[in-house]
Design an enzyme around this catalytic site. Structure first.
Site, PDB file in Angstrom:
ATOM      1  N   LYS A  55       0.848  -1.205   0.000  1.00  0.00           N
ATOM      2  CA  LYS A  55       0.000   0.000   0.000  1.00  0.00           C
ATOM      3  C   LYS A  55       0.880   1.250   0.000  1.00  0.00           C
ATOM      4  O   LYS A  55       2.066   1.194   0.342  1.00  0.00           O
ATOM      5  CB  LYS A  55      -0.911  -0.018   1.225  1.00  0.00           C
ATOM      6  N   TYR A  64      14.935  31.164   4.930  1.00  0.00           N
ATOM      7  CA  TYR A  64      13.769  31.930   5.388  1.00  0.00           C
ATOM      8  C   TYR A  64      13.846  32.128   6.903  1.00  0.00           C
ATOM      9  O   TYR A  64      14.065  31.188   7.650  1.00  0.00           O
ATOM     10  CB  TYR A  64      12.479  31.174   5.090  1.00  0.00           C
ATOM     11  N   ARG A 113     -10.950   0.153  14.308  1.00  0.00           N
ATOM     12  CA  ARG A 113     -10.728   0.934  13.088  1.00  0.00           C
ATOM     13  C   ARG A 113     -11.764   0.531  12.045  1.00  0.00           C
ATOM     14  O   ARG A 113     -12.571   1.352  11.630  1.00  0.00           O
ATOM     15  CB  ARG A 113      -9.293   0.701  12.588  1.00  0.00           C
ATOM     16  N   HIS A 165      -6.787  -7.137  12.516  1.00  0.00           N
ATOM     17  CA  HIS A 165      -5.514  -6.407  12.544  1.00  0.00           C
ATOM     18  C   HIS A 165      -5.169  -6.095  13.983  1.00  0.00           C
ATOM     19  O   HIS A 165      -6.036  -5.680  14.757  1.00  0.00           O
ATOM     20  CB  HIS A 165      -5.648  -5.126  11.713  1.00  0.00           C
ATOM     21  N   ARG A 213       0.453 -11.050   6.709  1.00  0.00           N
ATOM     22  CA  ARG A 213       0.456  -9.816   5.914  1.00  0.00           C
ATOM     23  C   ARG A 213       1.675  -8.995   6.311  1.00  0.00           C
ATOM     24  O   ARG A 213       1.649  -8.289   7.329  1.00  0.00           O
ATOM     25  CB  ARG A 213      -0.811  -9.008   6.183  1.00  0.00           C
ATOM     26  N   CYS A 240      13.456  24.545   2.983  1.00  0.00           N
ATOM     27  CA  CYS A 240      12.499  25.184   2.062  1.00  0.00           C
ATOM     28  C   CYS A 240      11.634  24.105   1.405  1.00  0.00           C
ATOM     29  O   CYS A 240      11.829  22.920   1.620  1.00  0.00           O
ATOM     30  CB  CYS A 240      13.220  25.974   0.984  1.00  0.00           C
ATOM     31  N   MET A 241      10.699  24.530   0.572  1.00  0.00           N
ATOM     32  CA  MET A 241       9.827  23.552  -0.086  1.00  0.00           C
ATOM     33  C   MET A 241      10.615  22.631  -1.006  1.00  0.00           C
ATOM     34  O   MET A 241      10.382  21.421  -1.037  1.00  0.00           O
ATOM     35  CB  MET A 241       8.736  24.284  -0.888  1.00  0.00           C
ATOM     36  N   ASP A 242      11.566  23.182  -1.751  1.00  0.00           N
ATOM     37  CA  ASP A 242      12.275  22.399  -2.773  1.00  0.00           C
ATOM     38  C   ASP A 242      13.789  22.435  -2.636  1.00  0.00           C
ATOM     39  O   ASP A 242      14.485  21.866  -3.475  1.00  0.00           O
ATOM     40  CB  ASP A 242      11.909  22.929  -4.170  1.00  0.00           C
TER      41      ASP A 242
HETATM   42  C1  LIG Z   1      -0.552  -1.892   6.825  1.00  0.00           C
HETATM   43  C2  LIG Z   1      -1.212  -3.152   7.220  1.00  0.00           C
HETATM   44  C3  LIG Z   1      -0.463  -4.323   7.360  1.00  0.00           C
HETATM   45  C4  LIG Z   1       1.051  -4.348   7.312  1.00  0.00           C
HETATM   46  O1  LIG Z   1       1.572  -3.852   8.530  1.00  0.00           O
HETATM   47  P1  LIG Z   1       3.142  -3.800   8.799  1.00  0.00           P
HETATM   48  O2  LIG Z   1       3.257  -3.336  10.201  1.00  0.00           O
HETATM   49  O3  LIG Z   1       3.705  -2.814   7.832  1.00  0.00           O
HETATM   50  O4  LIG Z   1       3.656  -5.162   8.567  1.00  0.00           O
HETATM   51  C5  LIG Z   1      -1.145  -5.492   7.590  1.00  0.00           C
HETATM   52  N1  LIG Z   1      -2.497  -5.506   7.691  1.00  0.00           N
HETATM   53  C6  LIG Z   1      -3.245  -4.397   7.581  1.00  0.00           C
HETATM   54  C7  LIG Z   1      -4.728  -4.489   7.708  1.00  0.00           C
HETATM   55  C8  LIG Z   1      -2.629  -3.174   7.354  1.00  0.00           C
HETATM   56  O5  LIG Z   1      -3.379  -2.069   7.274  1.00  0.00           O
END
Ligand SMILES: *Cc1c(COP(=O)(O)O)cnc(C)c1O
Length: 386
Positions: free
Chosen positions: A43, A270, A141, A170, A226, A318-320
């Site tokens: 992600k 700045y 969540r 999670h 995951r 700065c920004m850039d």
């Molecule tokens: C981001 C996420 C993960 C991965 O978590 P890590 O701590 O980066 O391994 C797994 N499951 C869900 C639902 C997540 O949102």
């Protein structure tokens, strides 16, 4: 000037070590109990590392599936040729359903309304919509609460356009040793899965462990883990560092676009929050700033490395663009000193000779976590894959 692998149009870039990604995937596969599948979480453009290139390496290194945060992220992977299952980790709006079906993306689902709309659209398209049922075991969540789990399935399972490809939760505290809340989440999840099975509902793949969970809680690996942050060579907490050898993937570099020696008393940037105190101090400029993820709150609080020497960043970022100071040797005759010039390579994150600055170092200064620092550097800088 030591290296020349920067983008042609801009002297600031992120270096992504794909060999390190491969090595980290393999290290995690060794952490899996036999038969447990590996879902690679890519992600947010693979936590800023570039999802398409990282997923390609992960796929070849043995990923079973991928996880993204949004349908668009899933579409990007499909268009790049990823054929493994792709799970969207939260329930998107109903308006995203055509996209999910067209690109065979598996959403997390926890509302009956979404489930039925997904099933209808899938049936209309002559297919079956695969979804992962999210269970809220305590993080609060997303997800169906354990109390509502059976009712939820009762309300949606009749639909011929739907199939449950997974049940997951999670963890909020997988990295905290001997944690009461973690044990409570495990119990609620296990109880809910058992209740679904006893009632005869299909569960698909059962999954809950994230990076620290995979390493520390092997008993909770179920069918799939995951793994996210660990694939990028970063630990969710220092506690996992002794269990697995991970290689950092991201480095952030720039080249000096200008270096001068202003007079003592002159200011920099700045607000002129830094003033030259020593004759012979060089002020050097690099062309990246807070719009590239170099958070402005780091101003006057971070170092960069040039020619193997740490130099303090000075003035407001700065920004850039950003400035740093190269002190004259006379300031500290015992410290290594250097002079910089146009085109010299500067390391903001990474290793240069004996000096190194990590995403964890920068996260500590920013009072945040390595996840956010990595994502931020993914925002605009071009990625160079090595
Ligand atoms: C981001 C996420 C993960 C991965 O978590 P890590 O701590 O980066 O391994 C797994 N499951 C869900 C639902 C997540 O949102």
């Amino acid at each position: 000037m030591r290296e020349n692998n920067c983008p042609p149009d801009r002297w600031a870039w992120v270096e992504i070590d794909l060999g390190a990604v491969r090595s980290n995937v393999r290290a995690f596969k060794k952490q899996l109990e036999s038969g447990v599948r590996m879902m690679c979480v890519v992600k947010a453009d693979a936590y800023g590392h570039g999802a398409v290139r990282c997923a390609d390496v992960m796929s070849k290194a043995g990923a079973y599936s991928f996880a993204v945060a949004t349908p668009s992220e899933g579409v990007e992977l499909r268009k790049s040729g990823i054929e493994e299952p792709i799970v969207v980790l939260s329930e998107p709006p109903i308006s995203a359903i055509p996209m999910l079906i067209e690109y065979d993306l598996e959403p997390a689902v926890y509302t009956i309304e979404f489930a039925l709309a997904f099933g209808e659209a899938a049936a209309d398209a002559g297919t079956v919509g695969k979804y992962h049922m999210a269970i809220d075991t305590g993080m609060h969540r997303i997800g169906v609460t354990p109390d509502d789990a059976l009712d939820f399935r009762h309300a949606v399972d009749f639909h011929r356009g739907l199939t449950c490809a997974g049940v997951f939760t999670h963890f909020a505290t997988a990295e905290v040793p001997d944690d009461w809340d973690f044990r409570m989440q495990c119990k609620r999840f296990t109880d809910t899965v058992n209740a679904l099975k006893s009632a005869g509902y299909e569960t698909g793949l059962i999954h809950c462990d994230n990076t620290p969970g995979t390493i520390l809680h092997k008993g909770m690996q179920f069918d799939m883990c995951r793994v996210g942050i660990g694939l990028y060579g970063l630990h969710a907490a220092p506690i996992t560092a002794s269990y697995i050898d991970l290689k950092p993937v991201m480095a952030v570099k720039a080249r000096v676009t200008r270096a001068i020696e202003p007079e003592v008393g002159e200011g920099v940037g700045y607000g002129m929050t830094y003033r030259i105190a020593n004759k012979g101090t060089q002020i050097a400029t690099i062309p990246l700033g807070y719009a590239d993820g170099l958070a402005r709150e780091l101003s006057n609080r971070m170092d960069v490395i040039v020619n193997g020497t740490r130099c303090p960043q000075v003035g407001n970022i700065c920004m850039d663009q950003t400035m740093f100071a190269v002190p004259p040797a006379s300031v500290n005759p015992f410290a290594p000193s250097t002079r910089v010039g146009y085109g010299d390579v500067v390391t903001l994150i990474g290793q240069d000779d004996d000096e190194a600055i990590t995403l964890d170092d920068m996260a500590r200064t920013r009072r945040t976590i390595n996840y956010e620092v990595a994502c931020d550097f993914g925002l605009r800088l071009e990625k160079i894959y090595v």
